[in-house]
Enzyme design. Sequence first.
Site, PDB file in Angstrom:
ATOM      1  N   LYS A   1       0.857  -1.187   0.000  1.00  0.00           N
ATOM      2  CA  LYS A   1       0.000   0.000   0.000  1.00  0.00           C
ATOM      3  C   LYS A   1       0.892   1.235   0.000  1.00  0.00           C
ATOM      4  CE  LYS A   1      -1.808   2.723   2.941  1.00  0.00           C
ATOM      5  NZ  LYS A   1      -1.720   3.974   2.148  1.00  0.00           N
TER       6      LYS A   1
ATOM      7  N   SER B   1       1.479   5.421  -0.279  1.00  0.00           N
ATOM      8  CA  SER B   1       0.669   6.560   0.165  1.00  0.00           C
ATOM      9  C   SER B   1      -0.299   6.914  -0.959  1.00  0.00           C
ATOM     10  CB  SER B   1       1.570   7.752   0.471  1.00  0.00           C
ATOM     11  OG  SER B   1       0.780   8.915   0.552  1.00  0.00           O
TER      12      SER B   1
ATOM     13  N   GLU C   1      10.136   0.791   9.986  1.00  0.00           N
ATOM     14  CA  GLU C   1      11.111   1.837   9.642  1.00  0.00           C
ATOM     15  C   GLU C   1      10.415   3.162   9.894  1.00  0.00           C
ATOM     16  OE1 GLU C   1      14.150   1.386   8.822  1.00  0.00           O
ATOM     17  OE2 GLU C   1      14.238  -0.696   8.153  1.00  0.00           O
TER      18      GLU C   1
ATOM     19  N   CYS D   1      13.942  10.755   6.110  1.00  0.00           N
ATOM     20  CA  CYS D   1      13.988  10.298   7.502  1.00  0.00           C
ATOM     21  C   CYS D   1      15.394  10.374   8.080  1.00  0.00           C
ATOM     22  CB  CYS D   1      13.419   8.890   7.604  1.00  0.00           C
ATOM     23  SG  CYS D   1      14.159   7.781   6.402  1.00  0.00           S
TER      24      CYS D   1
ATOM     25  N   GLU E   1      10.297  15.436  14.852  1.00  0.00           N
ATOM     26  CA  GLU E   1      10.599  15.389  13.424  1.00  0.00           C
ATOM     27  C   GLU E   1       9.862  16.524  12.712  1.00  0.00           C
ATOM     28  OE1 GLU E   1       9.159  11.867  11.334  1.00  0.00           O
ATOM     29  OE2 GLU E   1      11.124  11.716  10.395  1.00  0.00           O
TER      30      GLU E   1
HETATM   31  P1  NAD Z   1       2.563   8.138   7.835  1.00  0.00           P
HETATM   32  O1  NAD Z   1       2.946   7.335   9.028  1.00  0.00           O
HETATM   33  O2  NAD Z   1       1.522   9.170   7.990  1.00  0.00           O
HETATM   34  O3  NAD Z   1       2.043   7.168   6.683  1.00  0.00           O
HETATM   35  C1  NAD Z   1       2.839   6.109   6.209  1.00  0.00           C
HETATM   36  C2  NAD Z   1       1.930   5.094   5.523  1.00  0.00           C
HETATM   37  O4  NAD Z   1       1.079   4.513   6.507  1.00  0.00           O
HETATM   38  C3  NAD Z   1       1.009   5.706   4.461  1.00  0.00           C
HETATM   39  O5  NAD Z   1       0.903   4.809   3.371  1.00  0.00           O
HETATM   40  C4  NAD Z   1      -0.306   5.814   5.209  1.00  0.00           C
HETATM   41  O6  NAD Z   1      -1.437   5.800   4.354  1.00  0.00           O
HETATM   42  C5  NAD Z   1      -0.259   4.569   6.074  1.00  0.00           C
HETATM   43  N1  NAD Z   1      -1.125   4.584   7.255  1.00  0.00           N
HETATM   44  C6  NAD Z   1      -1.591   5.663   7.939  1.00  0.00           C
HETATM   45  N2  NAD Z   1      -2.375   5.259   8.956  1.00  0.00           N
HETATM   46  C7  NAD Z   1      -2.396   3.905   8.932  1.00  0.00           C
HETATM   47  C8  NAD Z   1      -3.006   2.904   9.739  1.00  0.00           C
HETATM   48  N3  NAD Z   1      -3.761   3.224  10.788  1.00  0.00           N
HETATM   49  N4  NAD Z   1      -2.807   1.602   9.428  1.00  0.00           N
HETATM   50  C9  NAD Z   1      -2.012   1.253   8.388  1.00  0.00           C
HETATM   51  N5  NAD Z   1      -1.420   2.157   7.575  1.00  0.00           N
HETATM   52  C10 NAD Z   1      -1.595   3.469   7.852  1.00  0.00           C
HETATM   53  O7  NAD Z   1       3.917   8.728   7.249  1.00  0.00           O
HETATM   54  P2  NAD Z   1       4.085   9.710   6.006  1.00  0.00           P
HETATM   55  O8  NAD Z   1       3.662  11.061   6.450  1.00  0.00           O
HETATM   56  O9  NAD Z   1       3.505   9.109   4.782  1.00  0.00           O
HETATM   57  O10 NAD Z   1       5.687   9.675   5.817  1.00  0.00           O
HETATM   58  C11 NAD Z   1       6.562  10.404   6.579  1.00  0.00           C
HETATM   59  C12 NAD Z   1       7.111   9.565   7.726  1.00  0.00           C
HETATM   60  O11 NAD Z   1       7.771   8.407   7.226  1.00  0.00           O
HETATM   61  C13 NAD Z   1       8.160  10.308   8.509  1.00  0.00           C
HETATM   62  O12 NAD Z   1       7.947  10.093   9.879  1.00  0.00           O
HETATM   63  C14 NAD Z   1       9.467   9.652   8.077  1.00  0.00           C
HETATM   64  O13 NAD Z   1      10.528   9.744   8.984  1.00  0.00           O
HETATM   65  C15 NAD Z   1       9.038   8.259   7.859  1.00  0.00           C
HETATM   66  N6  NAD Z   1       9.997   7.551   7.000  1.00  0.00           N
HETATM   67  C16 NAD Z   1      10.850   6.638   7.570  1.00  0.00           C
HETATM   68  C17 NAD Z   1      11.785   5.975   6.788  1.00  0.00           C
HETATM   69  C18 NAD Z   1      12.742   4.965   7.389  1.00  0.00           C
HETATM   70  O14 NAD Z   1      13.379   4.261   6.634  1.00  0.00           O
HETATM   71  N7  NAD Z   1      12.849   4.870   8.695  1.00  0.00           N
HETATM   72  C19 NAD Z   1      11.839   6.239   5.426  1.00  0.00           C
HETATM   73  C20 NAD Z   1      10.971   7.173   4.877  1.00  0.00           C
HETATM   74  C21 NAD Z   1      10.026   7.824   5.683  1.00  0.00           C
END
Ligand code: NAD
Length: 501
Positions: A180, A182, A255, A289, A389
């Site tokens: 899935k 975004s 992650e 990240c 963050e």
């Molecule tokens: P997010 O946590 O809002 O969403 C991430 C994904 O989770 C999206 O596809 C979203 O639709 C899904 N999601 C949201 N609620 C959910 C739920 N209840 N159940 C299952 N899936 C759900 O993050 P974002 O805003 O899309 O991305 C930014 C974040 O990602 C930042 O915190 C960043 O640090 C992190 N990130 C981490 C890494 C890493 O390797 N550690 C890499 C890239 C981004």
Amino acid sequence: MTETSTDGTGQQYIGGKRRSGTSREQVSVINPSNGDVLATDTLASADDVDEAVAAARDAFTGWSRTSPAERSEAMLRWADNLQQRAEELAAVESSNGGKPIKLARGFDIPGVIDNVRFFAGAARNLEGKSAGEYSPEHTSTIRREPLGVVGSIAPWNYPLQMAAWKVLPAVAAGNTVVLKPSELTPLTSVMFAEAATEAGIPDGVINIVTGTGSTAGSALVGHPDVAMVSFTGSTAVGRQVAATAAGQVKRVHLELGGKAPFVVFDDADLEAAARGAVAGALINSGQDCTAATRAYVQRPRYEAFVDRVRELMEGVRLGPVDDPATDMGSLISRRQRDRVAGMVDRARQDGATIVCGGYNPEGTPAEGAYYAPTLITDAAQDSEIVQQEIFGPVLVCLPYDTDDDAIRLANDTPYGLAASAWTGNVFRSQRAGRDIQAGCVWINDHIPIISEMPHGGYKASGFGKDMSAYSFDDYTNVKHVMSDITGDQQKSWHDLVFTGR
Ligand code: NAD
């Protein structure tokens, strides 16, 4: 440009076919640098997730029993296919992510293609302990087995790279996947799955469900036929995912967020450190990240460092993302820009100094979610801007005195994803490598990643490794098969239980 739309092509890819979702939710996929609509589609419902998981389950037996060589060859063809489409992928990634075309061409797309080639090779190199007689009466064999259907969830910041990091180790090890992405950035994930089909990877091995987190994401995480959940995203959502997975005793790989420190010792090459800080803080408009977010500079060099970083930040060119001269694009959405602006405004109100930036730059498209490169000083270590963050082009710079202070401050947030230390002193660099609590510590650089080496967090940044052979530890089960080699009916150890005649 209409990539796909309501004409039936759609942003779902299930069982080797592209189609629209069946929920009631519509989404317009936007170019956030100018507001153009790239595609409009209906998002995935829980029924679509069921169908995708069923397709992945059906494909599992066949795919898991292909030889490593067959999987490897298919993945090499996949890499070739992506290479042929590299320019198209870069253009779509750039417009959907609001990122400069030079970053998509030079980082996102070649990184993904190299990852596919790496995992094509790694598929043939699954390792375990050697088979042998660890008991004189038995031969022990280790099998590394795929888990089944992996449910993967990716964020919007590097849509194709995150899709690749989730999908590749899983399928190389013989799992099948439902990813899935975004809902803001599904376009290249669907192209990625289509390219796999064209390369001969069977239908159902890689499925894409484009939907919201609350509908498609939670349906995927909670699905009883999903053996493992691999999640990249924020720490807040990661916690919810882990809680659901725990209820089902389901394997989980997380992650999560980061807040990387950037430690400059007084013997560092200051020009190299200033350039490293600007590149490390502004890559992908800071929506990375591992981005450098907190520069700690030993006091004697602090003012010179701040001056030079400001000078370099003021020279960064913001502009249309399809212009090869543009250094920095927009943020992913105006909502994200407002969130970043809110954090900077609160820091200012709390007494921090905004050395440069901190506003929505002029001369960029009015509909674009641009935010100027921003340098902040005089913030308190325990303030929101230092601890949380930001995910925007914002660097906070603070002075410190002793080496011990540097390490203490570097470790003083809930996160532990990445860090860097800048010094010409080999002992300081080794100590930083040992003492900073992060999954990656760069010495005299910040950001580079490589397919052979792992990426993953400590502390609230999660656990599990992306990329590298280490990722197979997450995506495989280790099974012990223990075979009697005596042929005896009464085994020697049976006497411990009964001596039966
Ligand atoms: P997010 O946590 O809002 O969403 C991430 C994904 O989770 C999206 O596809 C979203 O639709 C899904 N999601 C949201 N609620 C959910 C739920 N209840 N159940 C299952 N899936 C759900 O993050 P974002 O805003 O899309 O991305 C930014 C974040 O990602 C930042 O915190 C960043 O640090 C992190 N990130 C981490 C890494 C890493 O390797 N550690 C890499 C890239 C981004």
